[in-house]
Design an enzyme around this catalytic site. Sequence first.
Site, PDB file in Angstrom:
ATOM      1  N   VAL A  97      -4.437   7.880  -1.066  1.00 20.86           N
ATOM      2  CA  VAL A  97      -5.308   7.062  -0.825  1.00 20.86           C
ATOM      3  C   VAL A  97      -5.035   6.593   0.683  1.00 20.86           C
ATOM      4  O   VAL A  97      -5.853   5.609   0.964  1.00 20.86           O
ATOM      5  CB  VAL A  97      -5.343   5.756  -1.901  1.00 20.86           C
ATOM      6  CG1 VAL A  97      -5.782   6.209  -3.166  1.00 20.86           C
ATOM      7  CG2 VAL A  97      -3.998   5.092  -2.089  1.00 20.86           C
TER       8      VAL A  97
ATOM      9  N   SER B 106       1.397   3.272  -5.026  1.00 23.58           N
ATOM     10  CA  SER B 106       2.653   2.947  -4.276  1.00 23.58           C
ATOM     11  C   SER B 106       3.764   3.406  -4.745  1.00 23.58           C
ATOM     12  O   SER B 106       3.947   3.280  -5.853  1.00 23.58           O
ATOM     13  CB  SER B 106       2.521   1.453  -3.787  1.00 23.58           C
ATOM     14  OG  SER B 106       3.812   1.408  -3.033  1.00 23.58           O
TER      15      SER B 106
ATOM     16  N   TYR C 279       8.486  -1.763   1.629  1.00 21.78           N
ATOM     17  CA  TYR C 279       7.944  -2.162   0.753  1.00 21.78           C
ATOM     18  C   TYR C 279       7.321  -3.660   0.695  1.00 21.78           C
ATOM     19  O   TYR C 279       6.138  -3.651   0.612  1.00 21.78           O
ATOM     20  CB  TYR C 279       8.568  -2.077  -0.801  1.00 21.78           C
ATOM     21  CG  TYR C 279       7.802  -2.178  -1.875  1.00 21.78           C
ATOM     22  CD1 TYR C 279       6.617  -1.110  -2.392  1.00 21.78           C
ATOM     23  CD2 TYR C 279       8.235  -3.260  -2.972  1.00 21.78           C
ATOM     24  CE1 TYR C 279       5.971  -1.391  -3.677  1.00 21.78           C
ATOM     25  CE2 TYR C 279       7.687  -3.308  -4.057  1.00 21.78           C
ATOM     26  CZ  TYR C 279       6.427  -2.440  -4.616  1.00 21.78           C
ATOM     27  OH  TYR C 279       5.794  -2.811  -5.547  1.00 21.78           O
TER      28      TYR C 279
END
Length: 319
Positions: free
Chosen positions: A57, A75, A150
Site C-alpha cells: 500500500v 504496518s 513506528y
Amino acid sequence: MRILITGAAGFLGSHLSDRLLADGHHVIGMDNFITGSPDNIAHLANNERFEFFKRDVSNYIFVPGKVDAILHFASPASPNPQSKSGYFNLPIQTMKAGALGTHNCLGIARIQNARFLLASTSEIYGDPEVHPQAESYAGNVDPVGTRAVYDEAKRFAESLTMAYHRFHNVNTSIVRIFNTYGPRMDLEDGRALPNLLKQALLGQPLTVYGDGSQTRSFCYVDDLVDGIVKLLYSNEHLPVNIGNPVEMSILQFAQAINKVTGNQAGIVYEENSRSARDPQRRQPDITRAREILNWTPNIDLEEGIRRTIPFFKQKLGLE
Ligand code: UDP
C-alpha cells in the site's frame, strides 16, 4: 458497504475482516504479507463477499468499483529488535506504510467520498509522562529513538489524516490502539503475549525483561474490534483510545499466563534488550470511547488467555 482493509492478512486486519463480513459488508482485503500471513485469511477464500489483492500500500493502489470505507491497518507493529517481522528490521517499510500508505488511502477516501479509519497506536504517546494516557496528551517521543520509525510514522499519519479532514473535508477517524492479544498473533514476533504463552504451553520458564515492573494494559482482540467498528460507524473525527484500562506489571501478566496454563516452570528474568525506550507504563484513559461510542471492553485477562490457547496449541502442533 464495500470496505477496503489494508493489512487484511494481519492479526487485527483479519479479525476486522471477519467482523465486517459478519455484519453483512463486502470486504476488499489488501496485504503484501511482509508481516501478515495468508493463513489468517485462508478461511475467507470461498466467501463471495471477500476479495483479496496482494499489494504494497505504500505504492499507488487502485481499487475497482465503489468504496464506502477504508481501514488502514497495514504496518509492521512489533517492537522486538530480534524479530524478523518487527519494525526494527523493517524500518523503511514501516515509515512508508505509515506515511505513503496513509497518503494513498486518504487519496482513495477523498475521491470515493468514503469514511476513512486510521489504525494509530498508543506508541504515539511514547514513554508517557502523563498517566493514564488521554487523547489530549501529546506524548513523549524521541524522533531519532529506536522506536521512532513506528511512532513517528503513526504521528505523521494522524497529522495527515487531520489535514485531509480539515482541508479536504474527508470523513476521517483515528483509533489509538493499545496492547491487544488473541488468536492469529504471530508466534514469532517477539511480543509479550506470544512469547510468554508459547513458553508456558511448552512448559518452559517465562522470560520477563528487566524486573518486570513495567506496566501494560492488555485488551482481548474481540473487544478491540468491537470498539473499532463502533468508531467506524460513528461520526467522530478526533482520535479515540481503544484498549483495556486494566493495568498490570509484566510480572503480573506472566504470572496470570502461568496460572491459566498450569505451567509449573516459573519465571526467569532477562536483561531488557529493548534499550531505554521500552515504555515504563501504559494505560488508556477510555473516557472518550465510553462517552462517544458507548464502548467498554468486557473480556478479562484470564478469559482472553483461555480463548487464545487453542490457536497457539494448533500452531505449536500440541493438538
Ligand atoms: N516483554 C517481556 N518478555 C517477553 C516479551 C516482552 O518481559 O518475552 C515485555 C517488554 O519488555 C515490554 C512488554 O513486555 O515491556 C510488552 O512488550 P510487547 O512487545 O508486547 O509490546 P509493547 O507494549 O512494548 O509495544
